[in-house]
Design a protein around this motif. Structure first.
Motif, mmCIF file in Angstrom:
data_model
loop_
_atom_site.group_PDB
_atom_site.id
_atom_site.type_symbol
_atom_site.label_atom_id
_atom_site.label_comp_id
_atom_site.label_asym_id
_atom_site.label_seq_id
_atom_site.Cartn_x
_atom_site.Cartn_y
_atom_site.Cartn_z
ATOM 1 N N LYS A 169 0.830 -1.200 0.000
ATOM 2 C CA LYS A 169 0.000 0.000 0.000
ATOM 3 C C LYS A 169 0.870 1.257 0.000
ATOM 4 C CE LYS A 169 -3.028 0.039 3.251
ATOM 5 N NZ LYS A 169 -3.998 -0.189 4.316
ATOM 6 N N LYS A 170 0.485 2.220 -0.844
ATOM 7 C CA LYS A 170 1.212 3.496 -0.909
ATOM 8 C C LYS A 170 0.729 4.472 0.140
ATOM 9 C CE LYS A 170 1.409 3.314 -5.929
ATOM 10 N NZ LYS A 170 0.942 3.950 -7.123
ATOM 11 N N PHE A 171 -0.565 4.339 0.536
ATOM 12 C CA PHE A 171 -1.186 5.320 1.419
ATOM 13 C C PHE A 171 -1.616 4.696 2.736
ATOM 14 C CE2 PHE A 171 -2.566 6.302 -2.971
ATOM 15 C CZ PHE A 171 -1.905 7.504 -3.132
ATOM 16 N N VAL A 172 -1.553 5.493 3.796
ATOM 17 C CA VAL A 172 -2.139 5.117 5.081
ATOM 18 C C VAL A 172 -2.942 6.324 5.548
ATOM 19 C CG1 VAL A 172 -1.676 4.467 7.469
ATOM 20 C CG2 VAL A 172 -0.174 3.632 5.656
ATOM 21 N N VAL A 173 -4.213 6.105 5.896
ATOM 22 C CA VAL A 173 -5.052 7.201 6.376
ATOM 23 C C VAL A 173 -5.240 7.047 7.878
ATOM 24 C CG1 VAL A 173 -7.312 8.310 6.238
ATOM 25 C CG2 VAL A 173 -6.250 7.404 4.180
ATOM 26 N N ASP A 174 -4.896 8.116 8.608
ATOM 27 C CA ASP A 174 -5.102 8.166 10.050
ATOM 28 C C ASP A 174 -6.336 9.038 10.278
ATOM 29 O OD1 ASP A 174 -5.089 8.560 12.758
ATOM 30 O OD2 ASP A 174 -3.007 9.239 12.888
ATOM 31 N N LYS A 175 -7.490 8.388 10.474
ATOM 32 C CA LYS A 175 -8.755 9.139 10.594
ATOM 33 C C LYS A 175 -8.812 9.976 11.865
ATOM 34 C CE LYS A 175 -11.503 6.268 7.628
ATOM 35 N NZ LYS A 175 -12.335 5.115 7.503
ATOM 36 N N LYS A 176 -8.182 9.501 12.941
ATOM 37 C CA LYS A 176 -8.210 10.227 14.208
ATOM 38 C C LYS A 176 -7.536 11.595 14.075
ATOM 39 C CE LYS A 176 -5.592 9.354 17.775
ATOM 40 N NZ LYS A 176 -4.837 8.748 18.817
ATOM 41 N N ASN A 177 -6.380 11.634 13.396
ATOM 42 C CA ASN A 177 -5.640 12.887 13.214
ATOM 43 C C ASN A 177 -5.920 13.549 11.869
ATOM 44 O OD1 ASN A 177 -4.338 12.677 15.727
ATOM 45 N ND2 ASN A 177 -2.840 11.272 14.852
ATOM 46 N N ASN A 178 -6.827 12.968 11.064
ATOM 47 C CA ASN A 178 -7.167 13.495 9.746
ATOM 48 C C ASN A 178 -5.915 13.693 8.883
ATOM 49 O OD1 ASN A 178 -9.022 14.221 7.833
ATOM 50 N ND2 ASN A 178 -9.083 16.360 8.444
ATOM 51 N N THR A 179 -5.109 12.613 8.794
ATOM 52 C CA THR A 179 -3.822 12.675 8.099
ATOM 53 C C THR A 179 -3.714 11.553 7.070
ATOM 54 O OG1 THR A 179 -2.813 13.561 10.103
ATOM 55 C CG2 THR A 179 -1.318 12.679 8.467
ATOM 56 N N LEU A 180 -3.200 11.909 5.897
ATOM 57 C CA LEU A 180 -2.897 10.929 4.857
ATOM 58 C C LEU A 180 -1.378 10.827 4.770
ATOM 59 C CD1 LEU A 180 -3.671 9.208 2.289
ATOM 60 C CD2 LEU A 180 -3.446 11.319 1.013
ATOM 61 N N VAL A 181 -0.846 9.620 4.933
ATOM 62 C CA VAL A 181 0.596 9.409 4.853
ATOM 63 C C VAL A 181 0.895 8.672 3.558
ATOM 64 C CG1 VAL A 181 2.612 8.341 5.950
ATOM 65 C CG2 VAL A 181 0.803 9.316 7.370
ATOM 66 N N VAL A 182 1.778 9.247 2.735
ATOM 67 C CA VAL A 182 2.219 8.599 1.501
ATOM 68 C C VAL A 182 3.598 8.027 1.785
ATOM 69 C CG1 VAL A 182 2.684 8.896 -0.954
ATOM 70 C CG2 VAL A 182 0.931 10.296 0.142
ATOM 71 N N LYS A 183 3.746 6.709 1.617
ATOM 72 C CA LYS A 183 5.003 6.041 1.975
ATOM 73 C C LYS A 183 6.128 6.432 1.025
ATOM 74 C CE LYS A 183 3.081 2.319 4.515
ATOM 75 N NZ LYS A 183 2.738 0.929 4.607
ATOM 76 N N LYS A 184 7.377 6.354 1.541
ATOM 77 C CA LYS A 184 8.530 6.751 0.735
ATOM 78 C C LYS A 184 8.693 5.847 -0.488
ATOM 79 C CE LYS A 184 12.632 4.498 2.448
ATOM 80 N NZ LYS A 184 13.978 4.716 2.853
ATOM 81 N N ASP A 185 9.324 6.395 -1.520
ATOM 82 C CA ASP A 185 9.549 5.701 -2.795
ATOM 83 C C ASP A 185 8.267 5.380 -3.568
ATOM 84 O OD1 ASP A 185 12.388 5.568 -2.822
ATOM 85 O OD2 ASP A 185 12.308 3.961 -1.341
ATOM 86 N N ILE A 222 5.065 6.061 -6.205
ATOM 87 C CA ILE A 222 4.776 6.789 -7.443
ATOM 88 C C ILE A 222 3.258 6.933 -7.504
ATOM 89 C CG2 ILE A 222 4.831 6.754 -9.957
ATOM 90 C CD1 ILE A 222 7.449 5.181 -9.725
ATOM 91 N N VAL A 223 2.775 8.185 -7.478
ATOM 92 C CA VAL A 223 1.343 8.460 -7.476
ATOM 93 C C VAL A 223 0.996 9.062 -8.829
ATOM 94 C CG1 VAL A 223 -0.518 9.682 -6.308
ATOM 95 C CG2 VAL A 223 1.449 8.879 -4.990
ATOM 96 N N ASP A 224 0.192 8.320 -9.616
ATOM 97 C CA ASP A 224 -0.071 8.758 -10.989
ATOM 98 C C ASP A 224 -1.444 9.395 -11.176
ATOM 99 O OD1 ASP A 224 -1.494 6.483 -10.593
ATOM 100 O OD2 ASP A 224 -0.665 5.366 -12.283
ATOM 101 N N LYS A 225 -2.105 9.795 -10.069
ATOM 102 C CA LYS A 225 -3.393 10.477 -10.193
ATOM 103 C C LYS A 225 -3.421 11.697 -9.277
ATOM 104 C CE LYS A 225 -5.271 7.079 -7.022
ATOM 105 N NZ LYS A 225 -5.122 5.668 -7.157
ATOM 106 N N HIS A 226 -4.456 12.541 -9.459
ATOM 107 C CA HIS A 226 -4.604 13.721 -8.604
ATOM 108 C C HIS A 226 -5.005 13.287 -7.196
ATOM 109 C CE1 HIS A 226 -4.267 16.037 -12.198
ATOM 110 N NE2 HIS A 226 -5.455 15.730 -12.653
ATOM 111 N N ILE A 227 -4.513 14.027 -6.191
ATOM 112 C CA ILE A 227 -4.884 13.740 -4.804
ATOM 113 C C ILE A 227 -5.552 14.975 -4.217
ATOM 114 C CG2 ILE A 227 -3.996 13.385 -2.476
ATOM 115 C CD1 ILE A 227 -2.024 11.513 -3.495
ATOM 116 N N LYS A 228 -6.751 14.775 -3.647
ATOM 117 C CA LYS A 228 -7.434 15.848 -2.925
ATOM 118 C C LYS A 228 -7.817 15.247 -1.582
ATOM 119 C CE LYS A 228 -10.957 19.340 -3.336
ATOM 120 N NZ LYS A 228 -11.998 19.939 -4.137
ATOM 121 N N PHE A 229 -7.318 15.863 -0.491
ATOM 122 C CA PHE A 229 -7.556 15.316 0.843
ATOM 123 C C PHE A 229 -7.923 16.451 1.783
ATOM 124 C CE2 PHE A 229 -6.125 13.683 5.006
ATOM 125 C CZ PHE A 229 -6.840 12.487 5.025
#
Length: 135
Positions: A2-18, A20-27
């Motif tokens: 998985k490239k992403f981890v969502v922390d709902k408690k802190n309202n945070t999206l973590v993108v892991k190192k290395d 490649i995200v090939d689409k738009h991100i809106k968070f």
């Protein structure tokens, strides 16, 4: 993996190192990006923290951003901008902008403060108040 981890408690999206995200991100919250991550699309969020040596091909729009050292980006639109050492980019528009040493940026427009620490190559500048300091 998985490239992403969502922390709902802190309202945070973590993108892991290395990643490649090939689409738009809106968070609707905070995005924290690991080192060496590539984005081919746009990024939109409240706060964005880019790790060292990232690449963003699209537009970045947010309220607050910290751009990690050695990062390459296209354009940033944010209220509070901090660009760390040796970044390369086309344009930054914001309210308060701080640029660290060794960065190369084509155009910088600050509605309020532009703080330049150390020597950087900025082709076009526009700001209410420019503060340049030796680092």
């Amino acid at each position: 993996m998985k490239k992403f981890v969502v922390d709902k408690k802190n309202n945070t999206l973590v993108v892991k190192k290395d990643s490649i995200v090939d689409k738009h991100i809106k968070f609707d919250g905070k995005i924290i990006v690991g080192m060496y991550t590539n984005f081919w699309g746009n990024i939109e969020a409240d706060e964005i923290y880019l790790g060292k040596n990232c690449f963003v091909g699209g537009k970045i729009s947010c309220r607050k951003i910290v751009v990690g050292a050695y990062t390459k980006f296209n354009s940033i639109q944010a209220d509070e901008v901090v660009v760390l050492d040796r970044c390369k980019g086309n344009s930054i528009k914001g309210n308060n902008i701080r640029i660290r040493e060794g960065s190369i940026i084509e155009s910088v427009e600050a509605e309020n403060f532009l703080i330049i620490e150390g020597s950087s190559k900025l082709t076009k500048l526009s700001a209410k108040k420019i503060i340049a300091s030796k680092s």
